[in-house]
Design a protein around this motif. Sequence first.
Motif, PDB file in Angstrom:
ATOM      1  N   SER A 128       0.822  -1.206   0.000  1.00 56.19           N
ATOM      2  CA  SER A 128       0.000   0.000   0.000  1.00 56.19           C
ATOM      3  C   SER A 128       0.857   1.258   0.000  1.00 56.19           C
ATOM      4  N   PHE A 129       0.335   2.311   0.622  1.00 58.15           N
ATOM      5  CA  PHE A 129       1.026   3.598   0.634  1.00 58.15           C
ATOM      6  C   PHE A 129       1.071   4.198   2.033  1.00 58.15           C
ATOM      7  N   GLU A 130       0.758   3.425   3.057  1.00 62.76           N
ATOM      8  CA  GLU A 130       0.443   4.016   4.357  1.00 62.76           C
ATOM      9  C   GLU A 130       1.634   4.631   5.079  1.00 62.76           C
ATOM     10  N   ARG A 131       2.866   4.325   4.659  1.00 63.69           N
ATOM     11  CA  ARG A 131       4.008   4.953   5.312  1.00 63.69           C
ATOM     12  C   ARG A 131       4.356   6.313   4.686  1.00 63.69           C
ATOM     13  N   LYS A 132       3.646   6.697   3.643  1.00 63.67           N
ATOM     14  CA  LYS A 132       3.853   8.000   3.016  1.00 63.67           C
ATOM     15  C   LYS A 132       2.710   8.907   3.451  1.00 63.67           C
ATOM     16  N   LYS A 133       2.989   9.811   4.397  1.00 64.46           N
ATOM     17  CA  LYS A 133       1.940  10.555   5.080  1.00 64.46           C
ATOM     18  C   LYS A 133       1.072  11.377   4.138  1.00 64.46           C
ATOM     19  N   GLU A 134       1.699  12.008   3.135  1.00 63.23           N
ATOM     20  CA  GLU A 134       0.893  12.858   2.265  1.00 63.23           C
ATOM     21  C   GLU A 134      -0.118  12.057   1.454  1.00 63.23           C
ATOM     22  N   SER A 174      -1.567   9.241   2.573  1.00 63.50           N
ATOM     23  CA  SER A 174      -2.620   8.882   3.520  1.00 63.50           C
ATOM     24  C   SER A 174      -3.614  10.032   3.689  1.00 63.50           C
ATOM     25  N   ARG A 175      -3.121  11.263   3.678  1.00 65.73           N
ATOM     26  CA  ARG A 175      -4.002  12.426   3.827  1.00 65.73           C
ATOM     27  C   ARG A 175      -4.808  12.694   2.558  1.00 65.73           C
ATOM     28  N   ARG A 176      -4.220  12.432   1.382  1.00 63.19           N
ATOM     29  CA  ARG A 176      -4.853  12.841   0.134  1.00 63.19           C
ATOM     30  C   ARG A 176      -5.804  11.813  -0.446  1.00 63.19           C
ATOM     31  N   ILE A 177      -5.473  10.539  -0.314  1.00 63.10           N
ATOM     32  CA  ILE A 177      -6.335   9.530  -0.934  1.00 63.10           C
ATOM     33  C   ILE A 177      -6.854   8.509   0.067  1.00 63.10           C
ATOM     34  N   GLY A 178      -6.606   8.739   1.344  1.00 62.48           N
ATOM     35  CA  GLY A 178      -7.206   7.932   2.400  1.00 62.48           C
ATOM     36  C   GLY A 178      -8.193   8.782   3.171  1.00 62.48           C
ATOM     37  N   THR A 179      -8.900   8.165   4.082  1.00 63.88           N
ATOM     38  CA  THR A 179      -9.872   8.906   4.886  1.00 63.88           C
ATOM     39  C   THR A 179      -9.387   9.155   6.306  1.00 63.88           C
ATOM     40  N   MET A 180      -8.194   8.669   6.639  1.00 65.43           N
ATOM     41  CA  MET A 180      -7.656   8.865   7.980  1.00 65.43           C
ATOM     42  C   MET A 180      -6.589   9.949   7.956  1.00 65.43           C
ATOM     43  N   LEU A 181      -6.697  10.906   8.855  1.00 66.88           N
ATOM     44  CA  LEU A 181      -5.687  11.936   8.947  1.00 66.88           C
ATOM     45  C   LEU A 181      -4.534  11.449   9.814  1.00 66.88           C
ATOM     46  N   ASP A 182      -3.349  11.452   9.237  1.00 63.09           N
ATOM     47  CA  ASP A 182      -2.120  11.143   9.969  1.00 63.09           C
ATOM     48  C   ASP A 182      -2.189   9.840  10.762  1.00 63.09           C
ATOM     49  N   PRO A 183      -2.543   8.728  10.125  1.00 59.31           N
ATOM     50  CA  PRO A 183      -2.561   7.470  10.871  1.00 59.31           C
ATOM     51  C   PRO A 183      -1.148   6.978  11.153  1.00 59.31           C
ATOM     52  N   VAL A 184      -0.990   6.243  12.246  1.00 54.92           N
ATOM     53  CA  VAL A 184       0.261   5.532  12.470  1.00 54.92           C
ATOM     54  C   VAL A 184       0.208   4.234  11.674  1.00 54.92           C
ATOM     55  N   SER A 185       1.357   3.571  11.560  1.00 56.74           N
ATOM     56  CA  SER A 185       1.422   2.389  10.710  1.00 56.74           C
ATOM     57  C   SER A 185       2.205   1.285  11.389  1.00 56.74           C
ATOM     58  N   MET A 186       1.795   0.047  11.117  1.00 58.07           N
ATOM     59  CA  MET A 186       2.482  -1.104  11.677  1.00 58.07           C
ATOM     60  C   MET A 186       3.374  -1.803  10.652  1.00 58.07           C
TER      61      MET A 186
END
Length: 566
Positions: free
Chosen positions: A262-268, A270-282
């Motif tokens: 996915s893309f979850e370690r790239k914060k921008e 996550s903000r632009r094409i996800g629905t969670m603002l600034d999520p942490v990642s495992m």
Amino acid sequence: MIKTPPTKWDMEADVVCIGSGASGLGAAITAHDHGASALVLEKSDQVGGVTAFSMGEVWIPGNHYEKELGLDDSIEKGIEYITNLAMGYSEAWAVQNQAIHAPVALEYFEKTIGLKMILVRHLPDYYYPYIEGSTPEGRCLEAEPFPAETLGEWQHKTRVSPHVPYSMTHDDIFSNGGMANMVNWDYSVMGERMAKDERCAGPGLAAYFVKGALDRNIPLHTNTSAEELVMDGDTVVGLRAIQNGKDIFVKANRGVVLGVSSFERKKELSRRIGTMLDPVSMVMDSIQGMHLRMAGEAGAQIARVPDVSMLGFHVPGEEQEEGVPLWRGALPFMGLPRSLVVNNAGKRFANEAFYRSVYFGLEEIDAMTQTYKNYPCWVVMDNQCRQKYPFGSVMPGEAMPAELGVTADTLEKLAEKTGIDAAGLKETINTYNGYCETGEDPDFKRGTFPWGAMMAGDPNNKPNPNMGPLNQGPYYAVRLHRMAGGGITGSGILADQHCRAMGWDNQPIKGLYVTGNSQVRIDNGALMQSGITNARGITHGYLAGLHAAGKPSNLLQNAIEGGAFK
């Protein structure tokens, strides 16, 4: 994107797979077995990908293990279950394609790479028995313990997980009281397996695919970052990568497979094409959304369905790699007896033992203030909970680290330290404690989902494995953080039944395939179900490898033409 092929290529294969999880390795193995050469590029220094970070569950309705045990299930029932829970975000053909091919891909890899699987007994679907098509057991499989020493020099280059007990099977865990009773597990089994480096869960599943690639002499290139696709006209013919700080060009005669999660370690992103603002990642730091950048420049459609999110926490001092904090999932710990989750008003908002309920509860917005009503949130525990159950790596009876959570002698003081409304918290706990007398939760039905009772409950706790009163100080509170879904995101590349990336003209992009978490989840829509992601990865790798080798599957088309689906 590079539009003019280079005059010189540094590497060449018929099929070039980006990412070394089950989907990328599966595509390389399948292509090789059907007459095409293959190689794998991996950005990090270890292979196994997000597959190795998972619990290793593979969810396949109508698998042959169910048939051998005489369990009542079918591909059609699996399709019904998914469709009922997709909330309209799935595409019927995609659900059918995954359902038809998953059992076939499973048997294929069992026969060709020696993948050995076990049916996890008595583990129900998330929504059993409330949703038509659900089953009490049979669909969830896991790999048998894998002897990692057989990987040779790749033994220590193959990823293990900091998130799961990778030397224990599900049966080992459940037969010893589940996650709630971690202190009572048979650690002699764990010790024996760790001494032999026998891997279970996601690390074991990933290792089978690594071994399959090694047995075929498929080159695995680590520390190699794919950067740009190379196109010749409208066809992808290779890519530019960086290896050891230098540009290299890799030729793909039949196709490039993007299987990079996915893309979850790239914060921008996550903000632009996800629905969670600034999520942490495992997941590992290399999960940066490269598939979106590369395929997007080639004209691939980016699509989305609802995100998958969880709640997590960080135990101070724990790292998953140098300088990168280790974030742990809050389930099962927030579903244990004598604990509950509240918002800043001190109110419960979900069934804490069923994380899908918590996720949807987090999305509620207060229209008057345009704020998230239930976030931030806290898991609150009493002393009895802390003395009996673990919380992540903090064992029963251990002091709660100050950087992790708050400790107070009374609920009033706990509220003062956290900023939770004291009156709301006391009222909530008094009401909840009353429910614990009968073991029935009329507000959120805690403990009524068999999956939640098994994964987050204490089977020895009566009358409800997930419920127990909070009535003994000191009390504890841990702030929970929004956490992305472990590589499972809502946005990805749209693909067809052969995993070919689709352009904005709704035609497949020649020479470009996308698999696993890199592909948008229109084959399950809004549903999340443990094991479905690994099943998608394995199936997509199989389908992409077949098509790239010139041997595409016709099972979906034949089923539709034969009237199998309406």
